[in-house]
Design an enzyme around this catalytic site. Structure first.
Site, PDB file in Angstrom:
ATOM      1  N   HIS A   1      -1.899  -7.192   3.168  1.00  0.00           N
ATOM      2  CA  HIS A   1      -0.791  -6.505   3.850  1.00  0.00           C
ATOM      3  C   HIS A   1      -0.241  -7.425   4.928  1.00  0.00           C
ATOM      4  CE1 HIS A   1       0.943  -3.950   7.069  1.00  0.00           C
ATOM      5  NE2 HIS A   1       1.431  -3.273   6.062  1.00  0.00           N
TER       6      HIS A   1
ATOM      7  N   CYS B   1       5.835  -2.053  -3.309  1.00  0.00           N
ATOM      8  CA  CYS B   1       4.950  -3.216  -3.423  1.00  0.00           C
ATOM      9  C   CYS B   1       3.487  -2.781  -3.429  1.00  0.00           C
ATOM     10  CB  CYS B   1       5.219  -4.205  -2.291  1.00  0.00           C
ATOM     11  SG  CYS B   1       5.254  -3.453  -0.651  1.00  0.00           S
TER      12      CYS B   1
ATOM     13  N   HIS C   1       4.543  -5.366   3.856  1.00  0.00           N
ATOM     14  CA  HIS C   1       4.645  -5.709   2.433  1.00  0.00           C
ATOM     15  C   HIS C   1       3.247  -5.992   1.904  1.00  0.00           C
ATOM     16  CE1 HIS C   1       6.317  -7.274  -1.253  1.00  0.00           C
ATOM     17  NE2 HIS C   1       5.637  -8.393  -1.103  1.00  0.00           N
TER      18      HIS C   1
END
Length: 1088
Positions: free
Chosen positions: A603, A177, A611
């Site tokens: 974040h 990601c 993620h």
């Protein structure tokens, strides 16, 4: 300086920075000056540098203040750490095992240096390699996992088709990601996009001196071009970046893995791109100083002006991403102010030769793309691991950088001094205001105005008795009547001289035992009573004269007014000072360097797991977009603020990308030079990339065509099978007597049949056409019993109205009776537990407005049930109904529509059974067994409700219990993990991996507030363990598990197959459903 000398100097600077990074990682110290001092003493020997720092730490626990600032050496590395704090954080290595530990460190550093000399790869680059390799391994390993863990694309390619003009997403190929967030932010810089798409490798690559690093750059650039070209012109909703990640992984050799850091990756990505463009620039400009477009786009310069021990210095330094500390600051400007000034700076502005040290940073040249790296992670020395800072930090959508420019140095210093003076005044005013708002000397403080008000209320209260306890009978039961009891002398004396706490006891008016208690209302001239009249009375002064009360009330009232006026004046002054400070840089002369917010990288999670996603501004549509792996959705500034500022959830901004608002070329679209029209799609691509994207689009078109052909073939096969079944059933039911009666007694228009022969036909147990399973059962003792009873009751009622009726007339009248009954049920407003749709399909059809033909055929099928043949009257009615069914021509009733309606009703009953069993298990606290029933009931119910609100059950009810079941399982699994025993830990993580984690995308995909909060609660439960001490094996399992839990992708994971449903009669279904719905603590307002 020649090109060769420049390259050698850059290599030497990077090597020095590599040594600093290694030393920082080993010792834990972040002070650049101390690290460089250690390298100088050791002549570049890392083992000796570690020993030096260890001995220094043992002898001097805290760093000497005079060694903090580096003034004698110029740091030319463009990734310089700006605005670092005076914190040594040196790890204590002075224990008994010091020698062994140092030998291990020295051996490790020797291996690292040898690897660098042989391959030209730094430890930092190997760290990148580890996460890339882990990403690819994760992607490949997914093919070997069970179906409960696999991320899968939708088999229907139309679900993966790109909407017109919608941005293309990037598939998460396993903990990537961070890659998607960075690449999308850079791709949406149209100037950067053009540079990458139109990049051509040097023509004489084979003549260049190339090590392993240089072998990496060109293949990576080509793969990045391919990826960008697909993001421009692909017909797919999202594309797979695995090949680009593969290129990066193949460039390094490592077997370890870790969670990648966005800032670190961006650093290295720009470094790789710079190297690639540098090779091309040097070829194009032989003999001249080459211009690197990456450097011109992303790198700027600042001037470091400082004083060290009375000696002034000035250094010009280059920077890329500008690091900012978050802890202790409320907004971006405060972070920048702190980063631009270090230490005592008075000596910078004075002529005396002060011994104070400090430095200021002034930007001399800002890059078109200005990136701020927000330092939200800090290393906890006590726990030995990094922790995330969740503090709130605000940042503007438009940032003016004038106050930080070197050309505005003097005016900024004047304004800073003025702000400093105003803030000192502001602090004094706030301290004074605090004394008014928190008055008192004890631990409890109250606003002074309220204290004076309370004093007025006490003074104006009227006493009822001479003692607050004289009317309380301790022997009487609470709330009962008591006789009058006088206190002892000691009690009275203690009461009269005791503290206010004793006088605050509740008073009760004394009364004879035979009379109910009497309460005297309180008289309060200033305020109404705060307590109801039946509650104990306020304390009151024992003795006070009217004159004393008048004087006291006058004083208290005057003092309260003075306090309120002083408070208002202080608040007004504070507000004006805040406004003055805010407007200090609002004049036009300090608003000439505007930078607009382009992207925010967010974040969510903790320091070692989480993620990433990105918010990127679309200037042409004038809106924010959210790029979350394959999902690209419209967003808003409000959503960005909620997720990015921090302090609200575990999510916060980690990187801010601003662009110069006076340089529109950064985001301008390309136009055709001949036609003047804006280029879009494939027209933006160079010929080689255009061809490859066309080929990929053709493959995707072929995939969609194959899918459509497959679905058409399946539909045709199902249609043929249905027609064959209908023909077979019709052939079996066409007996000679039935054919004779139909031929002699019917007209060509079967929709209104003529009187038929009343000669009974022999019952045909084979049936006409397959009845729906909920309408026809093998024997009258099963599910059809209740239908048979209603049908026979309708026939009896029709016969009773007129004895001499033909079977056809009886059938018509009975159908009317049954239809009227079902219509009343369909129109009745009932409680959720009494859902009449479960009793008969016709109620379901009526509520959902099925056509008249569907209703008629359904009723005829009911009266043609072979289980009606118990007496001659019912047999004759059954035979007439079956004959009428034979007379209905295929073109008069759309059998596909008929079957679809009955299939929907079967699905509704199955959904109800899923819900019923799931709720029963939930009430028994069998959450593991309950989850799949509740999940599938919600999914099937959602599909039903797409056709209409009455096709299924209340979605909020199903969503509530699905959500509650997941929360219960999450809590149960967390408790098992906390137990620390191996079987419990494994079982708890198994519950999470096999049940909870696969269901999280189901909660995220609809983005309802309650579901999102539930997901956040579940994640926070597990993230809370990161700050706790635990066994290494538990820490390892937690670190492996958290990325799965924190993955925000809404791509649906496949999970367990639907549970097998038991056979359930209509009567049993209605009773069980009514019982479980009646017992729920929460039911919706509308059961349907």
């Amino acid at each position: 300086m020649t090109v060769e000398q420049n390259v050698l100097q850059q290599h030497s600077q990077k090597h020095q920075q590599t040594l600093l990074n290694q030393l920082r990682e080993v010792t834990g110290t972040t002070d650049v000056q101390l690290l460089q001092q250690a390298l100088q003493v050791s002549n570049g020997d890392l083992a000796e540098a570690v020993a030096y720092l260890t001995e220094k730490n043992a002898k001097v626990p805290q760093q000497d203040e005079t060694t903090y600032y580096q003034t004698t050496q110029v740091a030319n590395d463009r990734y310089i750490s700006v605005g670092s704090q005076a914190d040594t954080n040196v790890i204590d290595l002075t224990g008994d095992d010091k020698d062994d530990l140092q030998r291990a460190i020295a051996l490790s550093l020797e291996e690292s240096n040898r690897a660098f000399r042989e391959t030209g790869i730094t430890d930092e680059e190997q760290a990148i390699s580890r996460v890339l390799e882990a990403s690819i391994a994760e992607n490949k390993a997914s093919l070997k996992r069970t179906h409960t863990e696999v991320w899968s694309d939708s088999p229907n390619p139309h679900d993966r088709k790109r909407m017109e003009n919608c941005p293309v997403g990037l598939k998460n190929v396993g903990n990537t990601c961070w890659f998607s967030a960075v690449i999308q932010s850079l791709f949406n810089l149209l100037e950067f996009q053009r540079l990458v798409l139109h990049y051509s490798p040097p023509a004489r690559v084979q003549d260049l001196p190339r090590n392993q690093k240089e072998h990496r750059n060109l293949p990576f650039m080509q793969e990045l071009r391919n990826l960008f070209s697909l993001m421009v012109g692909s017909k797919r909703k999202y594309v797979d970046p695995s090949r680009a990640v593969e290129i990066l992984k193949d460039a390094f050799k490592s077997s370890e893995s870790q969670q990648q850091d966005v800032s670190e990756f961006t650093h290295k990505l720009l470094d790789w791109l710079e190297d690639a463009f540098q090779m091309k620039a040097e070829e194009d400009r032989e003999g001249e100083k080459p211009k690197n477009p990456m450097v011109e786009l992303f790198y700027g310069r600042f001037l470091a002006v400082g004083v060290f021990e009375g000696k002034k210095f000035e250094n010009t330094e280059m920077f890329g991403q500008y690091p900012l500390q978050v802890n202790g600051f409320k907004d971006l400007h405060e972070c920048l102010e702190a980063a631009m000034i270090e230490g005592e700076i008075e000596s910078l502005h004075s002529a005396d030769n002060s011994a104070k040290s400090g430095q200021e940073h002034w930007f001399t040249e800002l890059p078109p793309v200005l990136t701020f790296e927000l330092s939200r992670f800090e290393f906890n020395q006590a726990l030995g691991r990094p922790e995330k800072i969740h503090n709130k930090l605000e940042f503007p959508s438009m940032l003016y950088m004038d106050r930080y420019m070197d050309r505005n140095r003097e005016i900024t210093r004047i304004k800073r001094e003025e702000i400093r003076r105003l803030k000192e005044h502001l602090t004094l005013l706030q301290q004074r205001l605090e004394r008014y708002l928190s008055y008192g000397s004890g631990p409890k403080r109250f606003p002074l105005a309220d204290v004076l008000q309370y004093a007025m209320e006490f003074a104006s209260s009227k006493p009822v008795c001479t003692s607050p306890v004289e009317d309380i009978d301790t022997a009487a039961p609470p709330g009962g009547t008591t006789g009058q009891q006088l206190p002892s002398a000691s009690t009275a004396e203690q009461s009269s001289s005791g503290p206010p706490d004793v006088q605050a006891l509740a008073q009760s008016a004394s009364a004879p035992s035979a009379q109910p208690q009497q309460r005297v209302p309180l008289h309060k001239p200033f305020t109404q009573s705060r307590l109801p009249p039946d509650l104990p009375m306020h304390p009151a002064p024992r003795h006070i004269t009217d004159e004393e009360l008048r004087v006291l009330e006058g004083c208290l009232h005057r003092w309260r007014s003075e306090v309120e006026n002083d408070t208002r004046d202080l608040q007004g002054s504070i507000s004006r000072l805040h406004r003055t400070i805010e407007l200090m840089y609002a004049d036009k002369s300090m608003m000439q360097v505007p930078y607009r917010l382009h992207a925010v990288l967010v974040h969510e999670g903790q320091a070692n797991a989480g993620h990433y996603w990105a918010y990127i501004y679309d200037p042409h549509q004038r809106r924010w977009m959210k790029y979350n792996d394959i999902s690209v959705t419209k967003s808003s500034w409000e959503e960005l603020v909620r997720d990015s500022f921090g302090g609200y959830r575990n999510a916060s901004a980690y990187c801010l990308m601003y662009i110069n608002d006076k340089k529109p070329f950064l985001i301008e679209e390309e136009f055709d030079r001949e036609t003047g029209q804006m280029l879009s799609g494939l027209d933006k691509l160079p010929p080689d990339l255009k061809q490859s994207v066309k080929e990929d689009n053709q493959l995707f078109d072929k995939e969609m065509e194959d899918w459509d052909l497959l679905q058409a073939r399946k539909a045709q096969q199902e249609k043929l099978a249905l027609a064959a079944a209908a023909a077979a059933a019709a052939a079996e039911s066409a007996t000679p007597s039935t054919i004779t009666s139909i031929t002699t007694g019917s007209s060509s228009n079967s929709s209104s049949p003529q009187p038929m022969s009343t000669e009974p036909s022999p019952p045909d147990n084979s049936g006409l056409q397959q009845d729906p399973e909920y309408m026809e059962q093998p024997s009258p003792t099963d599910d059809s019993k209740h239908l048979t009873e209603h049908t026979e009751r309708a026939i009896s009622k029709a016969t009773a109205e007129q004895e001499e009726r033909s079977p056809e007339e009886v059938l018509t009248a009975a159908i009317k009776v049954e239809y009227s009954r079902l219509l009343r049920l369909a129109q009745e407003d009932t409680a959720p537990e009494n859902d009449y749709r479960l009793q008969h399909a016709l109620v379901y059809f009526l509520q959902n407005q099925a056509s008249k033909k569907i209703l008629e055929r359904t009723l005829l099928m009911q009266f043609a049930d072979r289980n009606l043949g118990f007496d001659e009257r019912c047999k004759s009615v059954m035979n007439v109904a079956r004959a009428k069914l034979d007379l209905i021509k295929p073109e008069e009733v759309n059998m596909e529509e008929y079957e679809t309606w009955h299939q929907d009703y079967r699905n509704f009953r199955e959904t109800t059974i899923f819900l019923m069993i799931g709720l029963e298990l939930f009430q028994k606290k069998s959450y593991v067994e309950s989850l799949m029933y509740l999940v599938y009931s919600y999914q099937y119910n959602r599909e039903l409700r797409t056709k209409g609100p009455y096709r299924g059950h209340d979605e909020e009810l199903l969503g509530h219990y699905r959500r509650e079941c997941l929360l219960k399982l999450n809590e149960h699994a967390a408790i098992m993990f906390e137990a620390g025993e191996e079987p419990d830990v494994s079982d708890g993580l198994s519950i999470m991996n096999e049940l909870v984690v696969p269901c999280i995308p189901l909660l995220l995909v609809q983005e309802t507030e309650k579901d999102l909060l539930a997901v956040e609660d579940m994640r926070n439960r597990w993230c809370s363990y990161l700050g706790q001490e635990m066994e290494p094996n538990l820490q390892e399992k937690l670190t492996d598990f958290l990325p799965k839990l924190l993955d925000c992708s809404t791509e649906i994971k496949s999970f367990h197959d639907p549970p097998k449903l038991p056979t359930c009669s209509t009567l049993e279904l209605c009773e069980r459903y009514s019982r479980v719905m009646s017992s729920l603590s929460r039911v919706p307002a509308d059961g349907r």
